[in-house]
Write an enzyme that holds these catalytic residues in place. Structure first.
Site, PDB file in Angstrom:
ATOM      1  N   TYR A 139       0.869  -1.177   0.000  1.00  9.75           N
ATOM      2  CA  TYR A 139       0.000   0.000   0.000  1.00  9.75           C
ATOM      3  C   TYR A 139       0.906   1.227   0.000  1.00  9.75           C
ATOM      4  CZ  TYR A 139      -4.225   2.560   1.482  1.00  9.75           C
ATOM      5  OH  TYR A 139      -5.289   3.414   1.556  1.00  9.75           O
ATOM      6  N   ARG A 192      -5.833  10.449 -11.093  1.00 10.92           N
ATOM      7  CA  ARG A 192      -5.175  11.128  -9.962  1.00 10.92           C
ATOM      8  C   ARG A 192      -4.742  10.062  -8.971  1.00 10.92           C
ATOM      9  NH1 ARG A 192      -7.653  11.829  -5.041  1.00 10.92           N
ATOM     10  NH2 ARG A 192      -6.049  10.269  -4.724  1.00 10.92           N
ATOM     11  N   LYS A 210      -5.874  -1.783  -2.769  1.00 10.07           N
ATOM     12  CA  LYS A 210      -7.013  -1.499  -1.884  1.00 10.07           C
ATOM     13  C   LYS A 210      -7.775  -2.794  -1.584  1.00 10.07           C
ATOM     14  CE  LYS A 210      -6.923   3.125  -1.597  1.00 10.07           C
ATOM     15  NZ  LYS A 210      -7.022   3.968  -0.408  1.00 10.07           N
ATOM     16  N   GLU A 282     -11.958   5.136  -6.780  1.00  8.67           N
ATOM     17  CA  GLU A 282     -10.654   5.429  -6.188  1.00  8.67           C
ATOM     18  C   GLU A 282      -9.792   6.231  -7.151  1.00  8.67           C
ATOM     19  OE1 GLU A 282     -10.049   3.900  -2.913  1.00  8.67           O
ATOM     20  OE2 GLU A 282      -8.584   5.506  -2.976  1.00  8.67           O
ATOM     21  N   ASP A 283      -9.263   7.306  -6.670  1.00 14.28           N
ATOM     22  CA  ASP A 283      -8.262   8.094  -7.387  1.00 14.28           C
ATOM     23  C   ASP A 283      -8.698   8.578  -8.774  1.00 14.28           C
ATOM     24  OD1 ASP A 283      -7.001   7.584  -5.058  1.00 14.28           O
ATOM     25  OD2 ASP A 283      -5.180   6.752  -5.903  1.00 14.28           O
ATOM     26  N   ASP A 305     -13.799   6.593  -1.867  1.00 16.82           N
ATOM     27  CA  ASP A 305     -12.856   6.472  -0.759  1.00 16.82           C
ATOM     28  C   ASP A 305     -12.119   7.785  -0.497  1.00 16.82           C
ATOM     29  OD1 ASP A 305     -11.439   5.025   1.168  1.00 16.82           O
ATOM     30  OD2 ASP A 305      -9.810   4.614  -0.238  1.00 16.82           O
ATOM     31  N   ASP A 306     -11.783   8.493  -1.564  1.00 15.77           N
ATOM     32  CA  ASP A 306     -10.986   9.715  -1.404  1.00 15.77           C
ATOM     33  C   ASP A 306     -11.810  10.848  -0.804  1.00 15.77           C
ATOM     34  OD1 ASP A 306      -8.545   8.668  -2.725  1.00 15.77           O
ATOM     35  OD2 ASP A 306      -9.955   8.443  -4.375  1.00 15.77           O
ATOM     36  N   ASN A 447      -0.513  11.724  -0.040  1.00 14.93           N
ATOM     37  CA  ASN A 447       0.237  10.487  -0.274  1.00 14.93           C
ATOM     38  C   ASN A 447       0.900  10.508  -1.651  1.00 14.93           C
ATOM     39  OD1 ASN A 447      -0.671   9.205   2.154  1.00 14.93           O
ATOM     40  ND2 ASN A 447      -2.668   9.004   1.174  1.00 14.93           N
TER      41      ASN A 447
HETATM   42  O1  LIG Z   1      -4.250   5.275  -1.003  1.00 11.98           O
HETATM   43  C1  LIG Z   1      -4.024   5.929   0.024  1.00 11.98           C
HETATM   44  O2  LIG Z   1      -3.028   5.767   0.737  1.00 11.98           O
HETATM   45  C2  LIG Z   1      -5.038   6.943   0.471  1.00 11.98           C
HETATM   46  C3  LIG Z   1      -5.805   7.431  -0.680  1.00 11.98           C
HETATM   47  O3  LIG Z   1      -6.875   6.954  -0.980  1.00 11.98           O
HETATM   48  C4  LIG Z   1      -5.176   8.417  -1.566  1.00 11.98           C
HETATM   49  O4  LIG Z   1      -4.166   9.025  -1.196  1.00 11.98           O
HETATM   50  O5  LIG Z   1      -5.694   8.574  -2.674  1.00 11.98           O
HETATM   51 MG   LIG Z   2      -7.232   7.137  -3.068  1.00  9.54          MG
END
Ligand SMILES: O=C([O-])CC(=O)C(=O)O
Ligand SMILES: [Mg+2]
Length: 591
Positions: A139, A192, A210, A282-283, A305-306, A447
């Protein structure tokens, strides 16, 4: 004749289905093709028992040298393995020794991915038993580097790739995936990735990572997890020129072309897996993330999640931190650097919680929260030029064009960084925070580590040991003036596995903000006196399965209360129910 055969196969319910369009899912719909109309194409999947050489190469069932003598006889393995029979514990010890010998984090990542491809249960055994050590490998931060170099380290494909080439055929593509009973999908379009920007198709590392956490931390079965990357191209010039790039070599599709592909994807998922499959976004880049969540939040079980996961984890940390910094939530002043998914998501959830606590309308409670973006403080005079998700934060205030000046005039008690840009909490910023706060709460959420707003060392040193600090990516404990400070990890990994488990065990069909608050509350309660003494506002990850069970139970309870749970009757003890549903990686015995 055909219809008689179908009736015989499906029972009476076939009559209802035949007359309906198949674009909606159903409670019993796990195969998709059970509900397919006669003119639809289906995949002729078969189930067979693996044995011999194939068994050793099947990661879901392979046990390597841990196959017993009896199993070796019964499953045609004689001679295919050396004579030694060893335990899973010994295999774990051997692998941990070898992973610890790699000095380069990416080598550890590759070793873990190879293990996952070879022996899935052993992979999860390692991850669960050594969670604090291996989380930074599978991760953040290492997964970020893995995505950047995905084309070069690519060996075998993981997850499902849906690109513009599959337009019009997405349902068929979903049917190529070998598992049918999917409970959780994590999907990205790679625009992203963490704070690293557009990594196109190579963002696949994120859904894979994830979902590994969904299993390890939340106990969702690996076979019920499906990582997906939607490839609509990339605007990353470097990748477009990279000979090893694995994605479509074109610039990103946008507008209608993008919306249509995503719409086809969302319909196909529901048609194939039903109403209760969780789709975690996600992202995605800001504009798409907000739009997709708003568009599909009322028709699908979706979770960003973000925006939502990060909001829930940060609210939990802030609530827990009140034990250390004093006051109620409403008595604090919040300043954010970053007004994207994480920033506005967190701000909104904090405003909502203050509103619940004080009974003041959320329009009022938002005023306790100020956001700074790349153009300075978000204020009413900028309203016309702001993206819609920033508008609620445009308060009446003089323009202020940088973070340091905003800190000086607003005098926040809590500073939260979510801009995706590293080293923006400078010495002056931290010193200013420490000049008017006995214990400034500083959260550097971006991150991976390279994008963190400041390091743990900087936060503790510049505040002369007074800051309460947590970050999105992990930092080692730091000694200052003879005292060891342990920074917490304010990462959505605390929330999404338990949150998803709560949705699954209750059979929830929609996500509601109150469930995010329920998750925060459960997480904040898990912080012990002993944790607080070390300056921690999150419990250690070593207890994560217990934490996830508590989060799941609180989320499920809220789903039942809101009437969006379909698994009836409601189990009496939801924590026990969550725990008993969790996947365990211990080898099974074969007959
Ligand atoms: O993935 C991770 O560590 C946390 C997160 O969702 C991100 O930064 O987009
Ligand atoms: Mg994320």
């Amino acid at each position: 004749m055909e219809s008689t055969m179908k009736e015989m196969r499906d029972g009476a319910s076939v009559l209802d289905f035949d007359s309906k369009s198949t674009v909606e899912g159903g409670v019993e719909d796990v195969y998709g093709e059970d509900r397919a109309t006669e003119d639809q194409l289906v995949t002729p999947w078969t189930i067979s028992v693996a044995s011999g050489y194939c068994l050793l190469r099947d990661p879901r069932h392979n046990k390597g040298l841990a196959f017993t003598e009896k199993e070796r006889d019964a499953h045609y393995l004689r001679g295919l393995l050396p004579p030694a029979v060893i335990s899973q514990q010994l295999q774990e010890k051997k692998l941990m020794n070898s992973i610890r010998q790699y000095e380069v984090p990416l080598q550890k990542y590759v070793a873990m991915m190879e293990l996952e491809e070879r022996n899935e249960r052993l992979f999860y055994k390692l991850l669960i038993d050594n969670v604090e050590e291996l989380l930074p490998v599978v991760y953040t931060p290492t997964v970020g580097e893995a995505c950047q170099k995905y084309g070069s380290i690519f060996r075998r494909p993981q997850g499902l790739y849906i690109s513009l080439k599959e337009k019009g055929k997405i349902l068929e593509v979903l049917k190529n995936w070998p598992e049918r009973s999917i409970q959780v999908i994590v999907v990205t379009d790679g625009e992203r990735i963490l704070g690293l920007g557009d990594l196109g198709c190579q963002g696949m590392g994120i859904p894979v990572g994830k979902l590994a956490l969904y299993t390890a931390l939340g106990g969702i079965r690996p076979s019920a997890c499906l990582p997906i990357t939607v490839d609509v191209g990339t605007n990353n010039e470097q990748l477009l020129k990279d000979e090893f790039y694995i994605g479509l070599r074109q610039r990103r599709a946008t507008g209608q072309e993008y919306a249509e592909l995503l719409d086809e994807f969302m319909s196909a998922v529901k048609q194939n897996y039903g109403e209760k499959v969780l789709i975690q976004f996600e992202d995605f880049a800001n504009h798409n993330a907000f739009e997709l969540l708003a568009k599909y939040g009322t028709t699908h079980l979706v979770f960003n999640d973000d925006i939502q996961g990060t909001a829930s984890v940060v609210l939990a940390g802030v609530v827990a931190a009140l034990k250390l910094i004093g006051g109620t939530l409403a008595e604090h002043r919040f300043l954010f650097l970053g007004a994207g998914e994480a920033g506005t998501g967190i701000a909104e959830l904090i405003a909502l919680e203050i509103s619940k606590q004080t009974k003041a309308p959320v329009e009022e409670t938002r005023k306790k929260i100020c956001l700074v973006d790349s153009k300075g403080l978000i204020v009413s005079s900028r309203k016309d030029s702001l993206q819609h998700f920033k508008k609620p934060w445009a308060h009446e205030h003089e323009p202020v064009n940088n973070l340091l000046d905003a800190v000086k005039v607003i005098k926040p008690t809590i500073l939260i960084g979510s801009s995706g840009v590293g080293r923006t909490f400078t010495k002056e910023v931290i010193e200013a925070m420490a000049s008017f706060n006995e214990k400034p709460l500083i959260l550097a959420l971006s991150n991976p580590t390279s994008q963190s707003e400041c390091t743990a060392e900087e936060a503790y040193t510049w505040s002369k040991g007074r800051a309460i600090f947590a970050s999105g990516s992990p930092f080692d404990p730091f000694e200052y003036n003879g005292k060891v400070f342990v920074p917490g990890q304010a990462n959505n990994a605390y929330i999404f596995p338990g949150f998803g488990l709560g949705l699954v065990i209750s059979g929830a069909i929609r996500v509601h903000d109150d469930m995010l608050l329920a998750a925060s509350e459960a997480l904040a309660k898990q912080v012990t006196e002993e944790n607080f003494e070390k300056g921690l506002i999150y419990p250690p990850f070593s207890n994560i399965r217990k934490i996830s069970a508590n989060i799941a139970a609180n989320v499920a309870a809220k789903a039942y209360e809101l009437g969006v749970a379909t698994r009836l009757p409601r189990p009496q003890n939801l924590v026990k129910c969550a725990e008993s549903c969790m996947y365990t990686p211990v080898y099974r015995n074969y007959r």
